[in-house]
Design a protein around this motif. Structure first.
Motif, short mmCIF file in Angstrom:
data_model
loop_
_atom_site.label_atom_id
_atom_site.label_comp_id
_atom_site.label_asym_id
_atom_site.label_seq_id
_atom_site.Cartn_x
_atom_site.Cartn_y
_atom_site.Cartn_z
N PRO A 161 0.81 -1.20 0.00
CA PRO A 161 0.00 0.00 0.00
C PRO A 161 0.85 1.26 0.00
N ALA A 162 0.35 2.30 -0.68
CA ALA A 162 1.11 3.53 -0.82
C ALA A 162 1.40 4.17 0.53
N ARG A 163 0.56 3.89 1.53
CA ARG A 163 0.76 4.52 2.83
C ARG A 163 2.09 4.11 3.46
N ASP A 164 2.68 3.00 2.97
CA ASP A 164 3.97 2.60 3.49
C ASP A 164 5.02 3.67 3.22
N LEU A 165 4.80 4.46 2.18
CA LEU A 165 5.73 5.52 1.84
C LEU A 165 5.52 6.75 2.70
N ASP A 166 4.39 6.83 3.37
CA ASP A 166 4.07 8.03 4.15
C ASP A 166 5.05 8.26 5.29
N GLN A 167 5.72 7.18 5.72
CA GLN A 167 6.67 7.32 6.82
C GLN A 167 7.95 8.02 6.39
N LEU A 168 8.14 8.17 5.08
CA LEU A 168 9.35 8.80 4.56
C LEU A 168 9.10 10.27 4.24
N THR A 169 10.09 11.10 4.50
CA THR A 169 9.99 12.50 4.12
C THR A 169 10.19 12.61 2.61
N ALA A 170 9.90 13.78 2.07
CA ALA A 170 10.08 14.00 0.63
C ALA A 170 11.53 13.78 0.23
N ARG A 171 12.46 14.27 1.04
CA ARG A 171 13.87 14.08 0.72
C ARG A 171 14.26 12.61 0.80
N GLU A 172 13.71 11.89 1.77
CA GLU A 172 14.02 10.47 1.89
C GLU A 172 13.47 9.69 0.70
#
Length: 240
Positions: A161-172
């Motif tokens: 799920p895309a929400r797994d990426l939510d834990q990362l900042t834009a730079r990360e």
């Protein structure tokens, strides 16, 4: 002092690795083993900080050794015993340049790092230090070929799920996309115009947040979440 157990079925290779690491005053080789059973026994007895495994062992034997060291069976606690329950070991593999399929299997078995057998002595010592500190090591020159191997052998799974990426900042996310493209830390630093140490900090943060031990696992995460798609050494357009 970082303690090291060396594993190889080649006596000359064991001697070479031991002699090389003896040059560093902060490293101490406390044992040598030739196979899986001996390595497991010595690891439990000596409790080394890092286990350096020479790839000259057969693939089956070395993968079994990595798995047993990284995921030791729990021994029953005995009242009055002074012996500690065996802990998972941090395994660093000295790997052949062409053995990418083995490299992926080694990482999945629990290895914390890979060093090419053509690496400089300073690179091997630096890798031992990194693994001992809890980090992970993959040669930058092997990342691209490992990426292709991971993609060819990856079992079909539903996209994460895309929400797994939510834990990362834009730079990360930018850094993760660059890792998935096979870029080295130096290339990422030049692209983002930031210090090399800052890139290392971002990479460590990304690996920690997604629960990855090494860059190759971060590559799989980037594809599984849809952050990147077709294998490429270029970044997605939205990151350029």
């Amino acid at each position: 002092m970082i303690t090291v157990l060396v594993i190889s079925d080649q006596s000359l290779q064991r001697l070479a690795l031991t002699t090389l690491m003896a040059r560093d005053p902060d490293l101490a080789v406390i044992g040598e083993a030739t196979g899986t059973d001996q390595a497991a026994a010595m690891s439990a007895e000596l409790c080394p900080d890092v286990v350096v495994l020479d790839r000259n062992l057969s693939s089956e034997d070395s993968l079994q050794t990595i798995s047993r060291l990284a995921h030791p069976a729990r021994a029953p606690f005995r009242s009055g015993s002074s012996r500690l329950v065996d802990r998972p070991r941090r395994v660093l593999v000295v790997n052949l340049v062409s053995a990418d399929t083995y490299a992926v299997a080694a990482l999945r078995a629990g290895a914390r790092g890979l060093v090419l057998d053509s690496a400089r002595a300073a690179d091997l010592i630096a890798a031992v230090r990194t693994v001992a500190a809890g980090g992970a090591v993959i040669p930058a020159e092997q990342t691209r070929s490992l990426l292709e191997t991971v993609r060819r052998h990856q079992d079909p799974v539903p996209p994460a799920p895309a929400r797994d990426l939510d834990q990362l900042t834009a730079r990360e996310r930018q850094v993760l996309a660059a890792i998935a493209a096979g870029w080295s830390n130096a290339e990422i630093a030049a692209w983002l115009t930031i210090a090399h140490a800052t890139v290392k900090a971002h990479v460590s943060s990304v690996l920690r947040k997604i629960g990855a031990r090494a860059r190759v696992e971060a590559v799989s995460f980037a594809y599984d979440t849809g952050l990147v798609h077709a294998p490429s050494t270029s970044l997605p357009a939205r990151y350029l």
